[in-house]
Scaffold this active site. Structure first.
Site, PDB file in Angstrom:
ATOM      1  N   ASP A  89       0.835  -1.198   0.000  1.00  0.00           N
ATOM      2  CA  ASP A  89       0.000   0.000   0.000  1.00  0.00           C
ATOM      3  C   ASP A  89       0.871   1.250   0.000  1.00  0.00           C
ATOM      4  O   ASP A  89       1.766   1.401   0.840  1.00  0.00           O
ATOM      5  CB  ASP A  89      -0.907  -0.021   1.242  1.00  0.00           C
ATOM      6  CG  ASP A  89      -1.976   1.039   1.212  1.00  0.00           C
ATOM      7  OD1 ASP A  89      -2.832   0.984   0.311  1.00  0.00           O
ATOM      8  OD2 ASP A  89      -1.963   1.909   2.101  1.00  0.00           O
ATOM      9  N   GLU A 111       1.244  -0.612  -5.142  1.00  0.00           N
ATOM     10  CA  GLU A 111      -0.020   0.127  -5.259  1.00  0.00           C
ATOM     11  C   GLU A 111       0.333   1.612  -5.208  1.00  0.00           C
ATOM     12  O   GLU A 111       0.232   2.251  -4.166  1.00  0.00           O
ATOM     13  CB  GLU A 111      -0.983  -0.258  -4.130  1.00  0.00           C
ATOM     14  CG  GLU A 111      -2.381   0.352  -4.255  1.00  0.00           C
ATOM     15  CD  GLU A 111      -2.581   1.619  -3.434  1.00  0.00           C
ATOM     16  OE1 GLU A 111      -3.620   2.273  -3.616  1.00  0.00           O
ATOM     17  OE2 GLU A 111      -1.708   1.965  -2.622  1.00  0.00           O
ATOM     18  N   LYS A 134     -14.359  -0.360   3.093  1.00  0.00           N
ATOM     19  CA  LYS A 134     -13.171  -0.035   3.874  1.00  0.00           C
ATOM     20  C   LYS A 134     -13.538   0.402   5.297  1.00  0.00           C
ATOM     21  O   LYS A 134     -12.720   0.307   6.213  1.00  0.00           O
ATOM     22  CB  LYS A 134     -12.411   1.085   3.157  1.00  0.00           C
ATOM     23  CG  LYS A 134     -11.045   1.420   3.690  1.00  0.00           C
ATOM     24  CD  LYS A 134     -10.380   2.432   2.758  1.00  0.00           C
ATOM     25  CE  LYS A 134      -9.042   2.898   3.286  1.00  0.00           C
ATOM     26  NZ  LYS A 134      -8.399   3.873   2.377  1.00  0.00           N
TER      27      LYS A 134
END
Length: 682
Positions: free
Chosen positions: A396, A425, A535
């Site tokens: 991430d 990412e 999320k």
């Protein structure tokens, strides 16, 4: 003067080379890749070049003759294929080609009656030189075997046989048999080489895969009568693996499964206040229950995780885990190592910001405070998950950490675990994305989600397959849990089908965020992301309800086509084909028969409508010579991998596409046989 001298026949502008060879270019086992160089010489004598691929043991794996791909510009290319992971290298050899020079000069002079006997004798001497393995300034040249030597010996005799006509004598020296011997065993005068350049060859999964993303806590989650929620578990998530595998996916990607902090926990849709029962973002990692090396107690324990991994492997699925290097204020590292974070003037620890966005529930690490300490802690965390069967890490926001850190730690992990794959990412500036790939990331997220018009999609497919393939391997995702572009909100099921086709067919690696099957397309006001974002809350789904929409079936067909055709699992050989309609896109992917198990070239022609609202029709133009398609009377046969229908095509074909009937074709080109004249034309 430079310590590095060019070879006698100069070789310059070698590709693929990263940072002058200080970093390794990317390659993948069993995927053909191009090697290019500019090669030229003084004067008019012929020359040649070969790409030489060298395996991790330092042994020449293959020599591939290079062909001129830009006449007049001296740009040469050859295709090679490494067959296993490891640290490979390559170079370009160049040499003077006396046989090509003689053949050219002799043909002209003999036809003109100039120096006839001299030219024929020089040809005979060249045949003898090749038999004996003698080349100028090349002690490595080897004598020919008996069979090839006999061919050249016979040619030399004919060249000297004055009882024959001059043309008969010349023909003996330029016959197809003689040319074949010199192609296989060229006389390499003045042999020289470029430098050797590094090539980092990864396993196949680093290049190609079909990912399916899940939030494990949503699997089996339910709401009690009083409105409170009960979290799903890893055990319940394992029950979904059969469904994922049946659709043809081969990677199951888990968002973070670690304990989540309560301090500044975000509520539904990223609100600043979390109410009792709000689960918080799994990216707010860390609580008294542990940090990055722990599992959220509501999800289960390591026994449950091991069972999940074992079941995934039984189904042919690898497990990818989100690796998010940030900490909740409740993370153990905050108490144990406050020096790992940035302290503001008022003594507080700085939370993450990307003005005007604020992320009050996470603290970013400051690698400049205690680099070695942070490095060792993160390396230990990676080892924990590797020991428990994780083979892929989806990292991430790597662009918010030092590039040097990623270069060091990925190399460190690969030294002991070369099978581990890292996906970056990083939706950020091109320079950072390319460099993250160059220093070690195996895969990279891309701008695919934002490329929506025909021209920009075509340009982007060309870019990732030809301009950056040696730096970063692209992964195409139509949506993610963070990304829902405006295009996806207005086209209904059709746009979800269109974007899935473009992702699965346009790149060897693609991914889907769960819920895509339901065409979840409502944006949170003011943001390019899902409303009621998973999320920040539980999102259990009844998967049977998605079946009527047809997206699940489409996934299965696309992944089956990818599994069947190596052309769809490689990156380099992609061609754009013109169409007569601005909303019909056509591209092909191909692997030469030289590199396939069957020996047959694998060609797939993909045609996709870009209009989710209305039907479109038009002509598709296929350059048969460019693709090397053999035809019967100008026709060839294709089979649509989406429904099994067979069509007969030519250099032009007509297509009708619409959201009601079909939105695209995935045509595999069949070996040419005797075809009925233009039957079942489409």
């Amino acid at each position: 003067m430079s310590d590095i001298l060019l070879p006698r026949i100069p070789v310059t502008e070698v590709f693929p080379v990263v940072e002058d060879g200080t970093l390794a270019a990317k390659a993948t086992e069993n995927e053909p890749l191009p090697i290019r160089a500019t090669v030229f010489r003084e004067g008019h004598d012929a020359f040649a070049a070969e790409a030489v691929l060298i395996d991790p043991d330092g042994v020449e794996h293959m020599r591939a003759p290079m062909a001129d791909i830009a006449p007049g510009l001296d740009r040469y290319e050859a295709w090679v294929k490494p067959d296993r992971p490891g640290t490979w290298s390559f170079r370009v050899d160049s040499w003077s080609d006396p046989y090509a020079t003689w053949r050219h000069d002799a043909t002209i002079k003999v036809d003109a009656g100039v120096d006839v006997e001299l030219m024929l004798e020089e040809g005979a001497l060249l045949m003898e030189r090749a038999i004996d393995g003698k080349a100028l300034n090349n002690p490595l040249q080897q004598p020919l075997d008996a069979k090839d030597a006999e061919v050249l010996r016979d040619a030399a005799a004919h060249l000297r046989d004055t009882s024959r006509s001059v043309q008969q004598r010349l023909s003996a020296g330029v016959s197809s048999h003689v040319r074949a011997v010199f192609r296989a065993h060229p006389v390499r005068d003045l042999l020289g080489s470029s430098r050797e350049y590094p090539l980092a060859v990864a396993r196949e999964r680093a290049l190609t895969g079909a990912w399916y993303e899940i939030f494990p806590r949503s699997a089996g989650a339910f709401q009690r009568e009083d409105g409170s929620w009960v979290s799903g578990t890893l055990k319940q998530a394992s029950y979904e693996l059969d469904r994922i595998a049946e659709m043809g996916f081969d990677v199951v990607y888990l968002t973070p499964i670690h304990p989540i902090g309560t301090t500044n926990r975000k509520g539904k849709n990223n609100t600043l206040v979390a109410y009792e029962g709000d689960p918080g973002s799994p990216y707010g990692i860390g609580s008294p229950d542990g940090g990055h090396d722990a599992i959220h107690p509501e999800l289960g324990d390591f026994n449950d995780f091991d069972d999940f991994v074992e079941r995934a492997l039984e189904l042919g699925l690898e497990v990818a885990l989100d690796f998010a290097l940030q900490c909740s204020p409740d993370h153990p590292w905050v108490t144990e190592h406050p020096e790992w974070f940035t302290t503001r003037a008022d003594g507080s620890i700085a939370f993450a910001e990307n003005p005007p966005k604020k992320y009050q529930d996470i603290y970013p690490l400051n690698f400049d405070n205690d680099y070695d300490g942070i490095y060792e802690a993160i390396r230990d965390v990676l080892e924990v998950w590797i020991e428990h069967g994780v083979t892929i890490f989806r990292v991430d926001n790597p662009h918010t950490k030092p590039v040097r850190f990623w270069q060091e730690i990925i190399a460190d992990v690969h030294d002991t675990h070369p099978e581990i794959v890292f996906l970056a990412e990083a939706f950020t500036r091109p320079a950072m994305m390319r460099t993250l790939g160059a220093v070690g990331f195996d895969q990279s997220y891309t701008y695919f989600a934002w490329r929506t018009e025909k021209q920009e999609i075509e340009e982007y497919l060309t870019e990732v397959s030809t301009q950056t393939a040696h730096l970063m391997r692209p992964s195409f995702w139509p949506t993610t849990h963070d990304i829902l572009t405006p295009q996806m909100t207005t086209g209904g099921t059709a746009i979800f089908a269109i974007r899935a086709m473009l992702a699965a067919l346009g790149a060897p690696n693609w991914g889907i965020y769960s819920g895509y099957e339901f065409v979840e397309n409502v944006q949170r006001p003011g943001f390019e992301e899902q409303n009621d974002n998973e999320k920040y809350e539980f999102r259990p789904r009844n998967w049977e309800d998605a079946e009527p929409l047809g997206i699940t079936r489409l996934f299965t067909l696309l992944n089956a086509a990818r599994a069947k055709h190596p052309a769809l699992r490689q990156l380099h050989q992609l061609r754009i084909h013109p169409t007569s309609h601005p909303e019909i896109m056509c591209f092909s992917k191909q692997v030469s028969g030289v590199f396939t198990e069957s020996g047959n070239t694998d060609t797939v022609i993909c045609i996709v409508s870009l209009n989710p609202h209305e039907g479109v029709s038009g002509t598709v133009h296929i350059d048969l010579n460019d693709l090397g398609i053999q035809t019967a009377g100008g026709h060839f046969r294709v089979v649509d991998e989406l429904d099994g229908t067979t069509y007969t095509w030519g250099s032009e074909g007509w297509v009708d596409l619409s959201p009601v009937t079909r939105l695209g074709h995935v045509f595999s080109v069949e070996p040419t046989t005797d075809l009925e004249p233009w039957t079942n034309r489409h």
